[in-house]
Design an enzyme around this catalytic site. Sequence first.
Site, PDB file in Angstrom:
ATOM      1  N   ASP A  71     -66.795 123.700 129.623  1.00 28.85           N
ATOM      2  CA  ASP A  71     -65.982 122.899 130.547  1.00 28.85           C
ATOM      3  C   ASP A  71     -64.634 122.488 129.948  1.00 28.85           C
ATOM      4  O   ASP A  71     -63.819 121.861 130.631  1.00 28.85           O
ATOM      5  CB  ASP A  71     -66.760 121.651 131.003  1.00 28.85           C
ATOM      6  N   ARG A 126     -74.248 132.008 139.149  1.00 23.46           N
ATOM      7  CA  ARG A 126     -74.954 130.815 138.642  1.00 23.46           C
ATOM      8  C   ARG A 126     -76.358 130.747 139.244  1.00 23.46           C
ATOM      9  O   ARG A 126     -76.618 129.988 140.172  1.00 23.46           O
ATOM     10  CB  ARG A 126     -74.146 129.543 138.951  1.00 23.46           C
ATOM     11  N   CYS A 163     -69.934 131.210 143.257  1.00 18.59           N
ATOM     12  CA  CYS A 163     -69.113 130.129 142.727  1.00 18.59           C
ATOM     13  C   CYS A 163     -67.930 130.747 141.996  1.00 18.59           C
ATOM     14  O   CYS A 163     -68.054 131.835 141.432  1.00 18.59           O
ATOM     15  CB  CYS A 163     -69.996 129.317 141.780  1.00 18.59           C
ATOM     16  N   ARG A 207     -72.628 122.542 144.167  1.00 20.83           N
ATOM     17  CA  ARG A 207     -73.841 123.173 143.635  1.00 20.83           C
ATOM     18  C   ARG A 207     -74.796 122.154 143.015  1.00 20.83           C
ATOM     19  O   ARG A 207     -76.010 122.357 143.024  1.00 20.83           O
ATOM     20  CB  ARG A 207     -73.465 124.204 142.573  1.00 20.83           C
ATOM     21  N   ARG A 237     -62.469 116.856 142.658  1.00 22.08           N
ATOM     22  CA  ARG A 237     -63.932 116.891 142.601  1.00 22.08           C
ATOM     23  C   ARG A 237     -64.445 116.244 141.320  1.00 22.08           C
ATOM     24  O   ARG A 237     -65.535 115.664 141.334  1.00 22.08           O
ATOM     25  CB  ARG A 237     -64.423 118.344 142.630  1.00 22.08           C
ATOM     26  N   LYS A 241     -69.108 112.354 135.030  1.00 18.07           N
ATOM     27  CA  LYS A 241     -69.494 112.994 136.312  1.00 18.07           C
ATOM     28  C   LYS A 241     -70.845 113.691 136.175  1.00 18.07           C
ATOM     29  O   LYS A 241     -71.737 113.514 137.003  1.00 18.07           O
ATOM     30  CB  LYS A 241     -68.437 114.027 136.712  1.00 18.07           C
ATOM     31  N   ASN A 242     -70.993 114.478 135.103  1.00 13.57           N
ATOM     32  CA  ASN A 242     -72.194 115.309 135.008  1.00 13.57           C
ATOM     33  C   ASN A 242     -73.430 114.528 134.574  1.00 13.57           C
ATOM     34  O   ASN A 242     -74.541 115.048 134.622  1.00 13.57           O
ATOM     35  CB  ASN A 242     -71.942 116.511 134.089  1.00 13.57           C
TER      36      ASN A 242
HETATM   37  N1  EPU Z   1     -78.608 130.047 134.075  1.00 16.66           N
HETATM   38  C1  EPU Z   1     -79.580 130.981 134.342  1.00 16.66           C
HETATM   39  N2  EPU Z   1     -80.635 130.611 135.138  1.00 16.66           N
HETATM   40  C2  EPU Z   1     -80.764 129.361 135.638  1.00 16.66           C
HETATM   41  C3  EPU Z   1     -79.772 128.402 135.357  1.00 16.66           C
HETATM   42  C4  EPU Z   1     -78.706 128.774 134.555  1.00 16.66           C
HETATM   43  O1  EPU Z   1     -79.504 132.132 133.892  1.00 16.66           O
HETATM   44  O2  EPU Z   1     -81.741 129.093 136.342  1.00 16.66           O
HETATM   45  C5  EPU Z   1     -77.463 130.404 133.229  1.00 16.66           C
HETATM   46  C6  EPU Z   1     -76.121 130.184 133.931  1.00 16.66           C
HETATM   47  O3  EPU Z   1     -75.752 131.299 134.703  1.00 16.66           O
HETATM   48  C7  EPU Z   1     -75.196 129.938 132.759  1.00 16.66           C
HETATM   49  C8  EPU Z   1     -76.085 129.179 131.783  1.00 16.66           C
HETATM   50  O4  EPU Z   1     -77.430 129.498 132.148  1.00 16.66           O
HETATM   51  O5  EPU Z   1     -74.818 131.151 132.181  1.00 16.66           O
HETATM   52  C9  EPU Z   1     -75.895 127.694 131.759  1.00 16.66           C
HETATM   53  O6  EPU Z   1     -75.938 127.180 133.092  1.00 16.66           O
HETATM   54  P1  EPU Z   1     -76.478 125.716 133.399  1.00 16.66           P
HETATM   55  O7  EPU Z   1     -77.680 125.829 134.280  1.00 16.66           O
HETATM   56  O8  EPU Z   1     -76.637 124.965 132.126  1.00 16.66           O
HETATM   57  O9  EPU Z   1     -75.298 125.109 134.263  1.00 16.66           O
HETATM   58  P2  EPU Z   1     -75.473 123.968 135.339  1.00 16.66           P
HETATM   59  O10 EPU Z   1     -76.552 123.077 134.921  1.00 16.66           O
HETATM   60  O11 EPU Z   1     -75.522 124.559 136.700  1.00 16.66           O
HETATM   61  C10 EPU Z   1     -73.876 122.214 134.222  1.00 16.66           C
HETATM   62  C11 EPU Z   1     -72.599 121.518 134.569  1.00 16.66           C
HETATM   63  C12 EPU Z   1     -71.449 122.500 134.515  1.00 16.66           C
HETATM   64  C13 EPU Z   1     -71.382 123.104 133.108  1.00 16.66           C
HETATM   65  C14 EPU Z   1     -72.735 123.750 132.749  1.00 16.66           C
HETATM   66  C15 EPU Z   1     -72.792 124.279 131.335  1.00 16.66           C
HETATM   67  C16 EPU Z   1     -73.237 119.728 136.067  1.00 16.66           C
HETATM   68  C17 EPU Z   1     -73.172 119.142 137.420  1.00 16.66           C
HETATM   69  N3  EPU Z   1     -72.700 120.930 135.904  1.00 16.66           N
HETATM   70  O12 EPU Z   1     -74.065 123.215 135.214  1.00 16.66           O
HETATM   71  O13 EPU Z   1     -70.273 121.723 134.738  1.00 16.66           O
HETATM   72  O14 EPU Z   1     -70.372 124.067 133.037  1.00 16.66           O
HETATM   73  O15 EPU Z   1     -73.785 122.776 132.906  1.00 16.66           O
HETATM   74  O16 EPU Z   1     -72.532 123.263 130.424  1.00 16.66           O
HETATM   75  O17 EPU Z   1     -73.728 119.108 135.144  1.00 16.66           O
HETATM   76  C18 EPU Z   1     -68.079 121.313 135.478  1.00 16.66           C
HETATM   77  O18 EPU Z   1     -68.288 120.100 135.315  1.00 16.66           O
HETATM   78  O19 EPU Z   1     -66.927 121.778 135.655  1.00 16.66           O
HETATM   79  C19 EPU Z   1     -69.210 122.241 135.423  1.00 16.66           C
HETATM   80  C20 EPU Z   1     -69.157 123.477 135.946  1.00 16.66           C
END
Ligand code: EPU
Length: 421
Positions: A308, A122, A117, A93, A400, A22-23
């Site tokens: 995750d 996030r 969220c 998101r 989802r 998915k991701n």
């Molecule tokens: N963060 C910041 N600033 C930013 C972005 C992130 O401080 O601009 C922080 C976040 O708050 C968090 C950390 O950095 O503490 C990591 O967040 P990240 O941006 O890596 O998360 P994401 O890219 O929004 C993806 C996955 C999530 C998974 C996270 C961490 C997808 C679609 N989503 O989210 O997947 O938990 O990476 O590995 O790829 C899930 O599949 O259930 C899911 C939530």
Amino acid sequence: MDKFVIQGGGRLTGSVRVSGSKNATLPILAAALLSDGPSVLADAPDLADVSHMADLMSQLGAEVRRDDQGRIHVQVVDESRSHAPYDTVRKMRASICVLGPLLAKRTEARVAMPGGCAIGSRPINLHLRGLKALGAKIELDGGDIVARAKRLRGAEIFLGGPFGSTVLGTANVMTAATLAEGTTVIECAACEPEVADLADYLNAMGARIDGAGTPHLVIEGVERLTGVEHRMIPDRIEAGTFMMAAAITNGEVRLENVRLDHMMAVVDKLRRIGVIVKTDGQAAVVSSSRHLEPADVTTQPYPGFPTDLQAQLTTLLCLADGNSAITEKIYPDRFMHVAELLRMGANIRKEGPTVIVTGAKRLIGAPVMASDLRASAALVLASLVARGTTTVNRVYHIDRGYDRIEHKLAGLGAKIHRSNE
Ligand code: EPU
């Protein structure tokens, strides 16, 4: 609203095929906005978030269809619309993935700012910082991020934040940089296999990205990208969830289509707990002999133990012989499953970003409420082993991110059915 009714107690046995990730699929679909030609995405999982992303792509002028072999065909036919509205973004998101591709290809993007969220705060400040470094002018207008740039310019960008790098932030900045003028260097890039898969897709399209899968990316901008055929990597989180389902039911499950090299932290932790994980080419056989050792686990960016799978592992450790400590270092508030597991007889105490789990002899069926995707998976795992019947409400959360999970579990012998009464 659909719910799962699960009769616990049986062993899971047999074979199950893990779907495409998915991701990986979500940002790869969004990256198709960068090319003029058609792309074919093989093994894209059939689940609600992928359908949401396909809908958003249609709103942005792409034709998207799934063929009878499960491949998604995507082609941009109209570049005049560059708005991802709040109604779409609030459902998912990961819609934020279109920001970088739209900006790079269409010189302007308007994407609603994602809100709160269930798994905690996030922010997307790192995505915006990276795009600004590439020369984008960014402002907030009526809850929308409006980003503009005639042509992005290569830059040196550091993408580390308080919790490490950012997966989708790296995806956004990396995709935008593929069409920028000159060289971009990203330091502290996310190393997750899904980011590397996106880079593989972009490179096949004609991009010049070096270092994917490491924290140091070098991207030479190119003039244009073409459509290609790409196969998604297997979903390591789905695979980990099924491994834990095998372990918690004292079963023996063969997982087809797994990349154990993407799951070393998970496999290592499971083996230390006493779960047997054997490899057989692109397959893994997971079994357990009832006795589970306790463990201390901390979630970390890749290659560490993934956030995750934290909720699912917490469920597994509810039945270990002793005390475990699970610390969440990515989303310190991602513990919505704990209160529901308590309703099933688990013994868990929360202290800040850590939960202390004291192994119980058994879990007991109860009506419980899914709160987010991975918390729902944790409750399904608990239901499989609980004495009696468990009703997991609000399974739209699990729809989802898991491709036909109840069919796959039923195929392994679980007594699970979907009800909308
Ligand atoms: N963060 C910041 N600033 C930013 C972005 C992130 O401080 O601009 C922080 C976040 O708050 C968090 C950390 O950095 O503490 C990591 O967040 P990240 O941006 O890596 O998360 P994401 O890219 O929004 C993806 C996955 C999530 C998974 C996270 C961490 C997808 C679609 N989503 O989210 O997947 O938990 O990476 O590995 O790829 C899930 O599949 O259930 C899911 C939530």
